[in-house]
Design an enzyme around this catalytic site. Structure first.
Site, PDB file in Angstrom:
ATOM      1  N   GLY A  89       0.823  -1.197   0.000  1.00 23.11           N
ATOM      2  CA  GLY A  89       0.000   0.000   0.000  1.00 23.11           C
ATOM      3  C   GLY A  89       0.861   1.253   0.000  1.00 23.11           C
ATOM      4  N   LEU A  90       0.363   2.299   0.679  1.00 20.19           N
ATOM      5  CA  LEU A  90       1.043   3.591   0.754  1.00 20.19           C
ATOM      6  C   LEU A  90       1.301   4.169  -0.632  1.00 20.19           C
ATOM      7  CD1 LEU A  90       3.628   2.951   3.642  1.00 20.19           C
ATOM      8  CD2 LEU A  90       1.400   4.082   3.787  1.00 20.19           C
ATOM      9  N   CYS A  91       0.324   4.016  -1.525  1.00 18.85           N
ATOM     10  CA  CYS A  91       0.452   4.574  -2.874  1.00 18.85           C
ATOM     11  C   CYS A  91      -0.851   5.271  -3.278  1.00 18.85           C
ATOM     12  CB  CYS A  91       0.847   3.496  -3.874  1.00 18.85           C
ATOM     13  SG  CYS A  91      -0.122   1.969  -3.801  1.00 18.85           S
ATOM     14  N   GLY A  92      -1.433   5.987  -2.331  1.00 19.41           N
ATOM     15  CA  GLY A  92      -2.633   6.749  -2.633  1.00 19.41           C
ATOM     16  C   GLY A  92      -3.806   5.857  -2.990  1.00 19.41           C
TER      17      GLY A  92
END
Length: 294
Positions: A89-92
């Site tokens: 994750g951590l990709c908007g």
């Protein structure tokens, strides 16, 4: 009210978070260049493959003898949705946007009385669809721990899809991925793999190609082999487009997170200074009051 020590700890925590997001942004920027070059290099091959398939499909006179991957099995009841997302994750909104597009299409098909089966490629796709469509997930492909995806991974996915089709597990297969446009723009895309969506002939260019090319063996046999390879090609293209889109989305998301952390640090610093000044003023008033009382 928070004490000065609590405020200092919170400021230090946000500063540490900003360092992490800044480092992730720089790593994503470094990976983006390679991923973008790979995605752009794969596009001409896939487009040329589409052109050759369009030319061959136009030469097939008898549709009854056409490959089943081109015309389908004559049914439209069971749909396989191949949802390709990232492993992390951590990709908007990169992962959620692809899953949203697949979820909307799945709900439409279910409302129309169709049977929906889902194959997820990437851990985040299964996580996003598990709550609403968990019972429809029939196959999972995770590549966690693999640093660089190559054509062999795409062939493995394509072979699984072809095996399911030959076994009669589905009638129509659609691939969902994110097409890379720019660092700040990634477009969730749906591409039908089976039966193949052949692009229309582009006028004189295709006619000219048809005038100078002869195929041996027959067009039907060559078309059948190319259609099988085309599935691997389109899956590989989707993997490359996803890789570039993921890094672009992560770079943009981490840049926003770094900016937000900086703004929060400024606000907390101002609040900390005001609180410290209020405590100093309070202590001075107490000293003065005590001196006057003596």
């Amino acid at each position: 009210m928070a004490s000065l020590k609590d405020m200092r700890n919170r400021i230090a925590s946000v500063k540490a978070t900003r360092k992490i997001t800044k480092a992730m942004q720089m790593v994503a920027a470094a990976k983006l260049r390679r991923a973008q070059e790979a995605a752009q290099a794969a596009r001409p091959y896939a487009e040329r493959m589409d052109g050759v398939l369009a030319n061959l499909a136009s030469k097939v006179a008898d549709k009854n003898s056409a490959p089943v991957l081109l015309v389908g099995n004559g049914r439209d009841q069971v749909h396989l949705l191949i949802v390709m997302t990232a492993e992390r994750g951590l990709c908007g909104g990169f992962n959620s946007n692809i899953a949203k597009l697949a979820r909307i299409e799945a709900n439409k098909l279910v409302a129309a009385g169709k049977t929906v089966k889902i194959m997820t490629v990437g851990r985040k796709g299964a996580d996003n669809l598990r709550r609403d469509l968990g019972k429809n997930i029939v196959e999972r492909k995770d590549f966690q721990g693999i640093k660089q995806l190559n054509f062999s991974h795409a062939e493995g996915i394509a072979n699984t899809v072809l095996g399911m089709f030959e076994a009669g597990d589905f009638d129509v297969a659609t691939l969902y991925f994110s097409e890379f446009k720019s660092v700040i723009a990634q477009k969730p895309t749906a591409l039908q793999l089976i039966p193949a969506k052949i692009p229309e002939s582009k006028g004189d260019a295709v006619k000219g190609a048809a005038a100078v090319h002869e195929y041996e063996p027959s067009e039907e046999q060559v078309l059948g082999d190319l259609l099988t390879r085309n599935i691997s090609t389109q899956v590989f293209r989707g993997l490359l487009e996803n890789a570039a889109s993921e890094q672009g989305a992560r770079m943009s998301a981490m840049d926003n997170a770094t900016r937000n952390a900086g703004d929060m640090i400024n606000k907390l610093t101002i609040k900390y200074n005001r609180l410290r000044q209020a405590n100093i003023t309070k202590e001075l008033i107490e000293i003065i009051s005590g001196a006057e009382a003596l």
